[in-house]
Design a protein around this motif. Structure first.
Motif, PDB file in Angstrom:
ATOM      1  N   ALA A  91     -70.212   7.961  73.011  1.00 20.89           N
ATOM      2  CA  ALA A  91     -68.845   7.406  73.030  1.00 20.89           C
ATOM      3  C   ALA A  91     -68.398   7.097  74.447  1.00 20.89           C
ATOM      4  O   ALA A  91     -68.548   7.922  75.349  1.00 20.89           O
ATOM      5  N   ALA A  92     -67.860   5.918  74.621  1.00 20.97           N
ATOM      6  CA  ALA A  92     -67.366   5.517  75.949  1.00 20.97           C
ATOM      7  C   ALA A  92     -66.537   4.249  75.809  1.00 20.97           C
ATOM      8  O   ALA A  92     -66.649   3.528  74.811  1.00 20.97           O
ATOM      9  N   GLU A  93     -65.694   4.009  76.792  1.00 21.10           N
ATOM     10  CA  GLU A  93     -65.215   2.652  77.038  1.00 21.10           C
ATOM     11  C   GLU A  93     -66.336   2.020  77.848  1.00 21.10           C
ATOM     12  O   GLU A  93     -66.738   2.555  78.882  1.00 21.10           O
ATOM     13  N   SER A  94     -66.862   0.876  77.372  1.00 22.51           N
ATOM     14  CA  SER A  94     -68.154   0.416  77.894  1.00 22.51           C
ATOM     15  C   SER A  94     -68.137  -0.958  78.558  1.00 22.51           C
ATOM     16  O   SER A  94     -69.166  -1.390  79.063  1.00 22.51           O
ATOM     17  N   HIS A  95     -66.993  -1.657  78.562  1.00 17.78           N
ATOM     18  CA  HIS A  95     -67.048  -3.046  79.037  1.00 17.78           C
ATOM     19  C   HIS A  95     -66.403  -3.219  80.415  1.00 17.78           C
ATOM     20  O   HIS A  95     -65.201  -2.995  80.599  1.00 17.78           O
ATOM     21  N   ASN A  96     -67.216  -3.681  81.365  1.00 17.96           N
ATOM     22  CA  ASN A  96     -66.751  -3.859  82.748  1.00 17.96           C
ATOM     23  C   ASN A  96     -65.494  -4.718  82.856  1.00 17.96           C
ATOM     24  O   ASN A  96     -64.570  -4.383  83.602  1.00 17.96           O
ATOM     25  N   ASP A  97     -65.469  -5.847  82.140  1.00 14.71           N
ATOM     26  CA  ASP A  97     -64.310  -6.741  82.265  1.00 14.71           C
ATOM     27  C   ASP A  97     -63.024  -6.028  81.850  1.00 14.71           C
ATOM     28  O   ASP A  97     -61.970  -6.202  82.476  1.00 14.71           O
ATOM     29  N   ASN A  98     -63.112  -5.211  80.787  1.00 17.05           N
ATOM     30  CA  ASN A  98     -61.920  -4.466  80.352  1.00 17.05           C
ATOM     31  C   ASN A  98     -61.505  -3.442  81.401  1.00 17.05           C
ATOM     32  O   ASN A  98     -60.313  -3.193  81.603  1.00 17.05           O
ATOM     33  N   LYS A 338     -58.586 -13.085  74.678  1.00 17.93           N
ATOM     34  CA  LYS A 338     -58.495 -12.125  75.798  1.00 17.93           C
ATOM     35  C   LYS A 338     -59.201 -12.700  77.039  1.00 17.93           C
ATOM     36  O   LYS A 338     -58.675 -12.660  78.145  1.00 17.93           O
ATOM     37  N   TYR A 339     -60.388 -13.276  76.830  1.00 18.06           N
ATOM     38  CA  TYR A 339     -61.110 -13.872  77.966  1.00 18.06           C
ATOM     39  C   TYR A 339     -60.322 -15.031  78.578  1.00 18.06           C
ATOM     40  O   TYR A 339     -60.293 -15.199  79.802  1.00 18.06           O
ATOM     41  N   ALA A 340     -59.684 -15.830  77.728  1.00 19.48           N
ATOM     42  CA  ALA A 340     -58.921 -16.968  78.253  1.00 19.48           C
ATOM     43  C   ALA A 340     -57.805 -16.454  79.162  1.00 19.48           C
ATOM     44  O   ALA A 340     -57.550 -17.002  80.244  1.00 19.48           O
ATOM     45  N   GLY A 341     -57.182 -15.322  78.764  1.00 15.89           N
ATOM     46  CA  GLY A 341     -56.126 -14.706  79.579  1.00 15.89           C
ATOM     47  C   GLY A 341     -56.651 -14.210  80.911  1.00 15.89           C
ATOM     48  O   GLY A 341     -55.911 -14.108  81.886  1.00 15.89           O
ATOM     49  N   GLN A 342     -57.943 -13.862  80.955  1.00 20.64           N
ATOM     50  CA  GLN A 342     -58.538 -13.365  82.215  1.00 20.64           C
ATOM     51  C   GLN A 342     -59.119 -14.509  83.061  1.00 20.64           C
ATOM     52  O   GLN A 342     -59.748 -14.261  84.085  1.00 20.64           O
ATOM     53  N   GLY A 343     -58.985 -15.742  82.587  1.00 16.58           N
ATOM     54  CA  GLY A 343     -59.508 -16.885  83.334  1.00 16.58           C
ATOM     55  C   GLY A 343     -60.985 -17.146  83.093  1.00 16.58           C
ATOM     56  O   GLY A 343     -61.620 -17.910  83.820  1.00 16.58           O
ATOM     57  N   HIS A 344     -61.580 -16.491  82.068  1.00 16.03           N
ATOM     58  CA  HIS A 344     -62.992 -16.729  81.756  1.00 16.03           C
ATOM     59  C   HIS A 344     -63.148 -17.639  80.535  1.00 16.03           C
ATOM     60  O   HIS A 344     -63.962 -17.404  79.677  1.00 16.03           O
TER      61      HIS A 344
END
Ligand code: NAD
Ligand code: DAU
Length: 344
Positions: A91-98, A338-344
């Motif tokens: 178990a982890a939070e696993s995503h770098n972008d987040n 979510k990605y669009a909000g981050q500019g990706h």
């Protein structure tokens, strides 16, 4: 088997607790254990946006229990740990972008959650295996002849990798200070079925299936060392069975590819021009290259990957996403917005 492993784990143990078993690697490990052992598996998973109980459907019910809960819940964790022979902690939070958008859940789950689990494991004298990542070692230059080994210096660069590095340190300290019966594995980038569409390979596969162009961060030259998720599962079982207590094992399958190469392969598999992708804003602090030297694991435990052909594994993974749109479709639109909000 090395002498110290006698205090560890054996397939004769009847019950194991798998944290994060509704996530990508955890669910693949649970399927692997159900197929290759006779053990009872209890999954503890909070079902964050990354967890999906559908990934565990079809498991034999008398050998399988699912508990929705948080690894930071000390009372629940204590009760579950007491009832099993070993704990395998995915178990982890696993995503770098987040982690770049909001690091707090990473500190809570990856640090406080791991602390809660190792406290319970030491109280009850249970075998503990901690799943970690190669990202704790930072990154390598593209032309560096060296790869990461168990002796590499910890140099995490993102909030995600810093919290994973911290969790490794907690486990190491509990081994030394309290005799926790633990092993640690640090694995490279996994691919295969049931991976959330926020991650690179499933994101690009599902973009292509939707008729959209893949998105490459920066210049696309960053390198990742890909391993099939089934090979990660077999390595973790090998470490549980034969790993020396207190030791760290690096897991990798010699699968270095640049992100650009991966996207070109995916476009070729879809019958599209190999350059039909877009370069987008880079990830801040983007690690350049990861590469694993897994010779300790191979030498000590006789492990080797069963899926060393990355291109074949990628083709199977594309087919899985084609066949399982019902699994990924519900997350796709929200992930892309979510990605669009981050500019990706
Ligand atoms: P994932 O994000 O797909 O799954 C994580 C799971 O943990 C989800 O089911 C989620 O609901 C659960 N979870 C999150 N917070 C929780 C909490 N507080 N309590 C209980 N459950 C919680 O992650 P993944 O890609 O399957 O990664 C699993 C592990 O492997 C992580 O520890 C990660 O650091 C490590 N790892 C991942 C990779 C990779 O390529 N994905 C490579 C090396 C190591
Ligand atoms: O190395 C192990 C790590 O691998 C694990 O610890 C992490 O949990 C896992 O998420 C993964 O981290 P990465 O950051 O390497 O994986 P991600 O899938 O996010 O990205 C892989 C590469 O692709 C990375 O160089 C960033 C790039 N990328 C990613 C996305 C989502 C793109 O070029 N475009 C994208 O749309």
């Amino acid at each position: 088997m090395p002498a110290k492993a006698a205090g560890g784990y054996s397939r004769a143990m009847q019950r194991i607790l798998v944290t994060g078993g509704a996530g990508f690697i955890g669910c693949n490990f649970v399927h692997y254990i159900m197929e290759h052992t006779t053990q009872h598996v209890t999954v503890l998973d909070k079902l964050t946006y990354a967890g999906n109980v559908e990934s565990l459907s079809g498991l034999q019910s008398e050998r399988f229990t699912f508990i929705k809960g948080d690894i930071c819940d000390a009372v629940l964790v204590d009760e579950l740990t007491e009832s099993v022979h070993a704990v395998v902690h995915f178990a982890a939070e696993s995503h770098n972008d987040n982690s770049l958008e909001d690091p707090r859940p990473f500190l809570e789950t990856n640090l406080a959650g791991t602390f809660t689990l190792i406290e319970a494991a030491r109280r009850h004298g249970k075998r503990f295996h901690h799943i970690s990542t190669d990202e704790v070692y930072g990154d390598l230059a593209l032309d560096d002849p060296h790869r990461f080994t168990e002796n590499s210096v910890y140099r995490p660069t993102s909030p995600y990798s810093a919290t994973k590095a911290g969790s490794d340190m907690l486990v190491r300290a509990w081994v030394r200070s309290f005799g926790l019966k633990a092993t640690i594995s640090n694995c490279s980038n996994n691919y295969g079925p049931y991976q959330h569409v926020e991650k690179f390979i499933p994101r690009q596969i599902t973009n292509i299936l939707d008729g959209n162009r893949p998105h490459l961060y920066g210049n696309g030259r960053n390198v990742r060392d890909w391993i099939h998720v089934q090979d990660h599962s077999s390595a973790v079982l090998a470490i549980l069975e034969g790993g020396r207590l207190g030791e760290t094992y690096l897991i990798g399958a010699d699968g270095e590819r640049s992100n650009r190469e991966v996207v070109e392969m995916l476009l070729s598999l879809a019958g599209q021009p190999r350059d039909a992708y877009d370069l987008v804003t880079d990830r801040p602090g983007h690690d350049l290259r990861y590469a694993i030297d897994s010779s300790k694991l191979r030498r000590e435990l006789g492990w080797s990957p069963r899926f060393p052909d990355f291109e074949a594994g990628l083709a199977d993974t594309v087919q899985w996403y084609r066949d399982n749109e019902h699994w990924w479709r519900p997350q796709k639109a929200a992930t892309e917005s979510k990605y669009a909000g981050q500019g990706h």
